[in-house]
Write a protein that holds these residues in place. Structure first.
Motif, mmCIF file in Angstrom:
data_model
loop_
_atom_site.group_PDB
_atom_site.id
_atom_site.type_symbol
_atom_site.label_atom_id
_atom_site.label_comp_id
_atom_site.label_asym_id
_atom_site.label_seq_id
_atom_site.Cartn_x
_atom_site.Cartn_y
_atom_site.Cartn_z
ATOM 1 N N LEU A 67 0.827 -1.211 0.000
ATOM 2 C CA LEU A 67 0.000 0.000 0.000
ATOM 3 C C LEU A 67 0.864 1.266 0.000
ATOM 4 O O LEU A 67 0.738 2.098 -0.888
ATOM 5 C CB LEU A 67 -0.913 -0.035 1.236
ATOM 6 C CG LEU A 67 -2.105 0.902 1.256
ATOM 7 C CD1 LEU A 67 -3.157 0.477 0.245
ATOM 8 C CD2 LEU A 67 -2.724 0.921 2.655
ATOM 9 N N SER A 93 -8.682 -2.517 7.095
ATOM 10 C CA SER A 93 -8.041 -3.778 6.729
ATOM 11 C C SER A 93 -9.023 -4.922 6.915
ATOM 12 O O SER A 93 -9.841 -4.910 7.843
ATOM 13 C CB SER A 93 -6.791 -4.035 7.561
ATOM 14 O OG SER A 93 -7.127 -4.269 8.907
ATOM 15 N N LYS A 113 -3.669 -2.940 -7.134
ATOM 16 C CA LYS A 113 -4.458 -1.732 -6.878
ATOM 17 C C LYS A 113 -5.898 -1.958 -7.286
ATOM 18 O O LYS A 113 -6.187 -2.385 -8.405
ATOM 19 C CB LYS A 113 -3.872 -0.545 -7.652
ATOM 20 C CG LYS A 113 -4.645 0.749 -7.454
ATOM 21 C CD LYS A 113 -4.063 1.884 -8.269
ATOM 22 C CE LYS A 113 -4.448 1.697 -9.719
ATOM 23 N NZ LYS A 113 -4.012 2.762 -10.601
ATOM 24 N N LYS A 120 -7.158 8.274 -1.619
ATOM 25 C CA LYS A 120 -7.419 7.008 -0.943
ATOM 26 C C LYS A 120 -7.006 5.875 -1.871
ATOM 27 O O LYS A 120 -7.444 5.797 -3.011
ATOM 28 C CB LYS A 120 -8.886 6.844 -0.558
ATOM 29 C CG LYS A 120 -9.115 5.550 0.211
ATOM 30 C CD LYS A 120 -10.492 5.459 0.811
ATOM 31 C CE LYS A 120 -10.599 4.173 1.622
ATOM 32 N NZ LYS A 120 -11.884 4.056 2.299
ATOM 33 N N LYS A 122 -6.745 1.731 -2.255
ATOM 34 C CA LYS A 122 -7.234 0.446 -1.778
ATOM 35 C C LYS A 122 -6.618 -0.644 -2.639
ATOM 36 O O LYS A 122 -6.599 -0.535 -3.870
ATOM 37 C CB LYS A 122 -8.757 0.362 -1.835
ATOM 38 C CG LYS A 122 -9.303 -0.905 -1.200
ATOM 39 C CD LYS A 122 -10.818 -0.854 -1.072
ATOM 40 C CE LYS A 122 -11.320 -2.073 -0.313
ATOM 41 N NZ LYS A 122 -12.779 -2.008 -0.107
ATOM 42 N N CYS A 123 -6.104 -1.702 -1.976
ATOM 43 C CA CYS A 123 -5.410 -2.775 -2.671
ATOM 44 C C CYS A 123 -5.809 -4.136 -2.135
ATOM 45 O O CYS A 123 -6.145 -4.278 -0.962
ATOM 46 C CB CYS A 123 -3.898 -2.659 -2.459
ATOM 47 S SG CYS A 123 -3.151 -1.179 -3.111
ATOM 48 N N GLU A 139 -7.714 -7.206 1.922
ATOM 49 C CA GLU A 139 -7.808 -5.884 1.313
ATOM 50 C C GLU A 139 -7.409 -4.847 2.347
ATOM 51 O O GLU A 139 -7.835 -4.914 3.506
ATOM 52 C CB GLU A 139 -9.229 -5.607 0.815
ATOM 53 C CG GLU A 139 -9.603 -6.449 -0.377
ATOM 54 C CD GLU A 139 -10.958 -6.096 -0.966
ATOM 55 O OE1 GLU A 139 -11.616 -5.139 -0.485
ATOM 56 O OE2 GLU A 139 -11.368 -6.788 -1.915
ATOM 57 N N ALA A 141 -6.662 -0.479 2.902
ATOM 58 C CA ALA A 141 -6.899 0.863 2.360
ATOM 59 C C ALA A 141 -6.259 1.900 3.267
ATOM 60 O O ALA A 141 -6.113 1.692 4.471
ATOM 61 C CB ALA A 141 -8.397 1.133 2.231
#
Length: 151
Positions: A67, A93, A113, A120, A122-123, A139, A141
């Protein structure tokens, strides 16, 4: 941007730096590794008879590689910005853990990604061990931006 420069720009130092190297980074994701050395302090108390790496530390490792390193890369179009102005805030998370990571193990993190808008990021992240077994996935963020100069 050179991967070593990205690592240098991370807002962490030892003992809370969980990135040894980056093997790949582009606008879609990042990949890197970290070795959990046997002498890390948290192993003394987690657990007495058989130390394992806490899940929160595994999550942090995924966040730093997958991230924050990616966020720095995505913001690299502003080379005039000072890294001291980098602001990072972890916002969410969702992680699932499958197998433990023991002292001395190296882990490999990759991220994909999902989106980056309004600062912001988020991945999706995955962590594997040296045997290519899935350690955890989820995930993550966070907000990553320059805190001053209008960015």
């Amino acid at each position: 941007m050179d991967v070593n420069k990205i690592i240098e720009k991370l807002p962490y130092t030892k003992p809370f730096l969980f990135v040894d190297s980056l093997s790949h980074i582009d606008s879609s994701g990042a990949a890197g590794s970290f070795c959990f050395q046997k002498d890390l302090d948290f192993y003394e108390g987690h657990f007495k008879q058989l130390p394992v790496t806490p899940g929160v530390i595994l999550t942090e490792c995924c966040a730093q590689i997958g991230l924050v390193c990616l966020g720095i890369f995505l913001l690299s179009d502003s080379p005039e910005k000072d890294i001291n102005d980098l602001a990072v805030a972890f916002s969410s998370s969702q992680m699932e853990f499958y197998i433990p990571v023991y002292p001395g193990e190296t882990v490999y993190v990759s991220s994909e990604k999902l989106y980056f808008r309004f600062n912001k990021l988020k991945c999706k992240v995955k962590m594997h061990n040296a045997a290519k077994e899935l350690v955890c996935k989820g995930e993550l963020a966070g907000i990553i931006k320059y805190s001053s100069n209008g960015a």
